[in-house]
Design a protein around this motif. Structure first.
Motif, PDB file in Angstrom:
ATOM      1  N   LEU A 136      36.716  65.237   9.991  1.00  0.00           N
ATOM      2  CA  LEU A 136      38.154  65.491   9.907  1.00  0.00           C
ATOM      3  C   LEU A 136      38.897  64.747  11.019  1.00  0.00           C
ATOM      4  O   LEU A 136      39.960  64.158  10.792  1.00  0.00           O
ATOM      5  N   TYR A 137      38.324  64.776  12.207  1.00  0.00           N
ATOM      6  CA  TYR A 137      38.946  64.059  13.324  1.00  0.00           C
ATOM      7  C   TYR A 137      39.075  62.572  12.965  1.00  0.00           C
ATOM      8  O   TYR A 137      40.142  61.963  13.125  1.00  0.00           O
ATOM      9  N   ALA A 138      37.973  62.010  12.441  1.00  0.00           N
ATOM     10  CA  ALA A 138      38.001  60.588  12.065  1.00  0.00           C
ATOM     11  C   ALA A 138      39.029  60.330  10.968  1.00  0.00           C
ATOM     12  O   ALA A 138      39.746  59.315  10.999  1.00  0.00           O
ATOM     13  N   LEU A 139      39.136  61.247  10.023  1.00  0.00           N
ATOM     14  CA  LEU A 139      40.105  61.036   8.931  1.00  0.00           C
ATOM     15  C   LEU A 139      41.547  61.118   9.429  1.00  0.00           C
ATOM     16  O   LEU A 139      42.428  60.415   8.921  1.00  0.00           O
ATOM     17  N   LEU A 140      41.790  61.964  10.414  1.00  0.00           N
ATOM     18  CA  LEU A 140      43.156  62.033  10.967  1.00  0.00           C
ATOM     19  C   LEU A 140      43.514  60.702  11.621  1.00  0.00           C
ATOM     20  O   LEU A 140      44.610  60.158  11.403  1.00  0.00           O
ATOM     21  N   VAL A 141      42.580  60.173  12.403  1.00  0.00           N
ATOM     22  CA  VAL A 141      42.846  58.894  13.075  1.00  0.00           C
ATOM     23  C   VAL A 141      42.943  57.777  12.035  1.00  0.00           C
ATOM     24  O   VAL A 141      43.847  56.929  12.086  1.00  0.00           O
ATOM     25  N   ALA A 142      42.040  57.804  11.051  1.00  0.00           N
ATOM     26  CA  ALA A 142      42.058  56.780  10.001  1.00  0.00           C
ATOM     27  C   ALA A 142      43.352  56.828   9.195  1.00  0.00           C
ATOM     28  O   ALA A 142      43.839  55.806   8.704  1.00  0.00           O
TER      29      ALA A 142
ATOM     30  N   SER B  66      36.706  74.396  -7.487  1.00  0.00           N
ATOM     31  CA  SER B  66      35.734  73.515  -8.150  1.00  0.00           C
ATOM     32  C   SER B  66      36.057  72.040  -7.894  1.00  0.00           C
ATOM     33  O   SER B  66      37.214  71.673  -7.655  1.00  0.00           O
ATOM     34  N   GLU B  67      35.025  71.194  -7.970  1.00  0.00           N
ATOM     35  CA  GLU B  67      35.175  69.806  -7.559  1.00  0.00           C
ATOM     36  C   GLU B  67      36.222  69.006  -8.342  1.00  0.00           C
ATOM     37  O   GLU B  67      36.896  68.142  -7.777  1.00  0.00           O
ATOM     38  N   ASN B  68      36.365  69.330  -9.626  1.00  0.00           N
ATOM     39  CA  ASN B  68      37.351  68.585 -10.420  1.00  0.00           C
ATOM     40  C   ASN B  68      38.784  69.041 -10.185  1.00  0.00           C
ATOM     41  O   ASN B  68      39.722  68.452 -10.711  1.00  0.00           O
ATOM     42  N   SER B  69      38.934  70.107  -9.393  1.00  0.00           N
ATOM     43  CA  SER B  69      40.283  70.641  -9.196  1.00  0.00           C
ATOM     44  C   SER B  69      41.023  69.909  -8.084  1.00  0.00           C
ATOM     45  O   SER B  69      42.223  70.020  -7.953  1.00  0.00           O
ATOM     46  N   TYR B  70      40.280  69.171  -7.263  1.00  0.00           N
ATOM     47  CA  TYR B  70      40.952  68.505  -6.141  1.00  0.00           C
ATOM     48  C   TYR B  70      40.442  67.080  -5.957  1.00  0.00           C
ATOM     49  O   TYR B  70      39.340  66.727  -6.385  1.00  0.00           O
ATOM     50  N   ILE B  71      41.261  66.277  -5.298  1.00  0.00           N
ATOM     51  CA  ILE B  71      40.835  64.939  -4.897  1.00  0.00           C
ATOM     52  C   ILE B  71      40.575  65.015  -3.403  1.00  0.00           C
ATOM     53  O   ILE B  71      41.437  65.473  -2.640  1.00  0.00           O
ATOM     54  N   SER B  72      39.371  64.626  -3.010  1.00  0.00           N
ATOM     55  CA  SER B  72      39.060  64.636  -1.582  1.00  0.00           C
ATOM     56  C   SER B  72      39.534  63.311  -0.990  1.00  0.00           C
ATOM     57  O   SER B  72      39.630  62.301  -1.689  1.00  0.00           O
ATOM     58  N   MET B  73      39.786  63.310   0.317  1.00  0.00           N
ATOM     59  CA  MET B  73      40.283  62.078   0.935  1.00  0.00           C
ATOM     60  C   MET B  73      39.224  60.980   0.969  1.00  0.00           C
ATOM     61  O   MET B  73      39.562  59.827   1.234  1.00  0.00           O
ATOM     62  N   ILE B  74      37.953  61.353   0.713  1.00  0.00           N
ATOM     63  CA  ILE B  74      36.949  60.284   0.684  1.00  0.00           C
ATOM     64  C   ILE B  74      36.378  60.069  -0.720  1.00  0.00           C
ATOM     65  O   ILE B  74      35.358  59.400  -0.876  1.00  0.00           O
ATOM     66  N   ASP B  75      37.038  60.582  -1.733  1.00  0.00           N
ATOM     67  CA  ASP B  75      36.588  60.303  -3.107  1.00  0.00           C
ATOM     68  C   ASP B  75      36.652  58.799  -3.392  1.00  0.00           C
ATOM     69  O   ASP B  75      37.617  58.116  -3.002  1.00  0.00           O
ATOM     70  N   GLU B  76      35.631  58.327  -4.100  1.00  0.00           N
ATOM     71  CA  GLU B  76      35.603  56.919  -4.532  1.00  0.00           C
ATOM     72  C   GLU B  76      36.678  56.703  -5.598  1.00  0.00           C
ATOM     73  O   GLU B  76      37.005  57.643  -6.339  1.00  0.00           O
ATOM     74  N   PRO B  77      37.184  55.450  -5.741  1.00  0.00           N
ATOM     75  CA  PRO B  77      38.198  55.176  -6.759  1.00  0.00           C
ATOM     76  C   PRO B  77      37.805  55.675  -8.161  1.00  0.00           C
ATOM     77  O   PRO B  77      38.620  56.262  -8.871  1.00  0.00           O
TER      78      PRO B  77
ATOM     79  N   GLU C 249      42.341  54.150  -0.108  1.00  0.00           N
ATOM     80  CA  GLU C 249      41.342  53.113   0.198  1.00  0.00           C
ATOM     81  C   GLU C 249      41.394  52.595   1.642  1.00  0.00           C
ATOM     82  O   GLU C 249      40.368  52.567   2.318  1.00  0.00           O
ATOM     83  N   PRO C 250      42.564  52.204   2.137  1.00  0.00           N
ATOM     84  CA  PRO C 250      42.586  51.717   3.533  1.00  0.00           C
ATOM     85  C   PRO C 250      42.203  52.805   4.536  1.00  0.00           C
ATOM     86  O   PRO C 250      41.563  52.529   5.556  1.00  0.00           O
ATOM     87  N   ILE C 251      42.557  54.043   4.236  1.00  0.00           N
ATOM     88  CA  ILE C 251      42.173  55.154   5.126  1.00  0.00           C
ATOM     89  C   ILE C 251      40.651  55.281   5.139  1.00  0.00           C
ATOM     90  O   ILE C 251      40.021  55.437   6.192  1.00  0.00           O
ATOM     91  N   GLN C 252      40.056  55.167   3.946  1.00  0.00           N
ATOM     92  CA  GLN C 252      38.595  55.313   3.843  1.00  0.00           C
ATOM     93  C   GLN C 252      37.866  54.201   4.603  1.00  0.00           C
ATOM     94  O   GLN C 252      36.827  54.437   5.211  1.00  0.00           O
ATOM     95  N   GLN C 253      38.432  53.013   4.572  1.00  0.00           N
ATOM     96  CA  GLN C 253      37.792  51.912   5.312  1.00  0.00           C
ATOM     97  C   GLN C 253      37.808  52.172   6.814  1.00  0.00           C
ATOM     98  O   GLN C 253      36.808  52.004   7.505  1.00  0.00           O
ATOM     99  N   ARG C 254      38.962  52.587   7.303  1.00  0.00           N
ATOM    100  CA  ARG C 254      39.052  52.881   8.747  1.00  0.00           C
ATOM    101  C   ARG C 254      38.157  54.067   9.106  1.00  0.00           C
ATOM    102  O   ARG C 254      37.531  54.112  10.161  1.00  0.00           O
ATOM    103  N   TYR C 255      38.101  55.032   8.197  1.00  0.00           N
ATOM    104  CA  TYR C 255      37.255  56.219   8.409  1.00  0.00           C
ATOM    105  C   TYR C 255      35.795  55.811   8.584  1.00  0.00           C
ATOM    106  O   TYR C 255      35.112  56.279   9.502  1.00  0.00           O
ATOM    107  N   LYS C 256      35.325  54.921   7.720  1.00  0.00           N
ATOM    108  CA  LYS C 256      33.916  54.503   7.804  1.00  0.00           C
ATOM    109  C   LYS C 256      33.633  53.835   9.152  1.00  0.00           C
ATOM    110  O   LYS C 256      32.603  54.075   9.775  1.00  0.00           O
ATOM    111  N   ALA C 257      34.568  53.018   9.603  1.00  0.00           N
ATOM    112  CA  ALA C 257      34.372  52.338  10.890  1.00  0.00           C
ATOM    113  C   ALA C 257      34.324  53.363  12.033  1.00  0.00           C
ATOM    114  O   ALA C 257      33.492  53.266  12.934  1.00  0.00           O
ATOM    115  N   LEU C 258      35.183  54.352  11.977  1.00  0.00           N
ATOM    116  CA  LEU C 258      35.197  55.369  13.046  1.00  0.00           C
ATOM    117  C   LEU C 258      33.910  56.187  13.039  1.00  0.00           C
ATOM    118  O   LEU C 258      33.340  56.492  14.090  1.00  0.00           O
ATOM    119  N   MET C 259      33.433  56.538  11.842  1.00  0.00           N
ATOM    120  CA  MET C 259      32.207  57.347  11.752  1.00  0.00           C
ATOM    121  C   MET C 259      30.975  56.544  12.176  1.00  0.00           C
ATOM    122  O   MET C 259      29.956  57.121  12.553  1.00  0.00           O
TER     123      MET C 259
END
Ligand code: TYM
Length: 350
Positions: free
Chosen positions: A86-92, A224-235, A305-315
């Motif tokens: 979560l910390y990484a996603l906030l920064v990302a 349930s999983e189909n009820s929400y979109i997670s910030m790291i869901d793939e396209p 997508e850009p958030i996810q890229q920055r997230y991966k780098a931070l993690m």
């Protein structure tokens, strides 16, 4: 002297999380988010994106509230991971450690200590009225933890310890911020002017993003999983979830609150594109749900997508992440310590 003047006078300069370039005092905002799973598009739209967009307006303090995450049963390994994620996603997402203090709640023992003092001035009747406790405690309230019950008081401590003027939140947290205000007022009346009485900031658009498969419920990572979109869901997952999101048997694509499924999807689209309702309705006039859903999925993917890229780098740099967390806590620590000391003195514990 107003609460806010006295508060600013008490805050040591070292405790100020952001420099105020113009010399004018900026309002201070505080907000928090629970590491109880990967954050959702609802968290992003209702809270995070506003925190990011308004960093230059306010003096900003943002917190990953891990103490709040243990109010319900929690796997220790998952909690450790979720906190970092979560910390990484906030920064990302664009929360900038140079412009905002971003820290983890349990790294600051002062919050829990202040919460105990505030627990002792908060009437149980106020907590009995909290709608989130009623919904989260489930059918057998006797089994819910005492922590879940007093959760809003810990939240009040989070906010009041930094003398925050305002708290940007989604609709579901408004009642808790109002409680924090009442707790501050009660303490001030009993022990003298100590806390700023904070106000909630709740947006008109996107403050309550609903579940994709049941638009009568809030979008939440606990459903349930189909009820929400997670910030790291793939396209591909994002497109699939949106394609199967509940709509209705009508054809028109218009903002009509009586049609909760399509209204919710339109609200997401409006939040992410920043366009007016009229412009959106004009864009999809004569078009079908399929086309609208494809455009919505594009907007969500483009945002995440850009958030996810920055997230991966931070993690990928755990030491760097730990460093950021430690620096964030160091920025807010002098203020938290000073407030707690004042409170302990006022109630006679020092
Ligand atoms: P949490 O972790 O449930 O949610 C974090 C933020 O996201 C908003 N939000 C939503 N907004 C729109 N639509 C949705 N479906 C949606 N779901 C969540 C929330 O309103 C919130 O702003 N108790 C708080 C965390 C907290 C806190 C604080 C907040 C602890 N201490 C002090 C502010 C100040 C919570 O559980 O948020």
């Amino acid at each position: 002297m107003s609460a806010s003047t006295s508060a600013s006078a008490r805050i040591a300069p070292a405790g100020k999380p952001a420099e105020v370039a113009s010399g004018a005092k900026r309002e201070r905002v505080f907000s928090g988010i629970k590491p109880s799973g990967t954050p959702t598009l609802g968290n992003y739209i209702g809270a995070i994106r506003h925190w990011v967009a308004e960093q230059d307006i306010y003096d900003n303090i943002y917190c990953v509230v891990d103490l709040h995450a243990i109010t319900v049963p929690q796997d220790p390994e998952e909690l450790r991971f979720n906190t970092r994620q979560l910390y990484a996603l906030l920064v990302a997402s664009g929360l900038d450690p140079a412009r905002s203090a971003i820290f983890v709640q349990s790294h600051m023992h002062e919050h829990a200590e202040l919460a105990w003092v505030l627990d002792c001035v908060t009437p149980m009747g106020w907590l009995n009225r909290m709608t989130q406790f009623k919904s989260k405690a489930g059918s057998d309230r006797e089994l819910a933890s005492a922590g879940l019950y007093t959760y809003p008081v810990l939240m009040a401590a989070d906010i009041l310890i930094y003398h925050a003027d305002a708290v940007p939140v989604g609709e579901d947290q408004k009642q808790h911020v109002e409680l924090a205000r009442d707790v501050a007022n009660t303490f001030n009346n009993r022990f003298g002017e100590t806390f700023v009485e904070p106000r909630p900031i709740v947006r008109t658009v996107g403050a309550r993003i609903m579940s994709l498969d049941d638009p009568s419920k809030k979008m939440s990572k606990s459903e349930s999983e189909n009820s929400y979109i997670s910030m790291i869901d793939e396209p591909a997952a994002i497109r699939k979830k949106i394609a199967r999101a509940t709509t209705d048997s009508e054809r028109t694509i218009v903002f009509d609150e009586k049609r909760p499924g399509i209204f919710n999807l339109l609200a997401i689209y409006q939040s992410l594109t920043g366009r007016s309702q009229d412009a959106i309705e004009a864009e999809f006039e004569g078009k079908g749900y399929k086309e609208f859903k494809a455009a919505l999925a594009d907007a969500v993917v483009e945002t995440l997508e850009p958030i996810q890229q920055r997230y991966k780098a931070l993690m990928a740099d755990p030491d760097g992440l730990e460093r950021l967390m430690a620096e964030g806590a160091a920025k807010v620590q002098p203020t938290a310590q000073a407030t707690l000391q004042t409170v302990l003195e006022k109630v006679g514990l020092r």
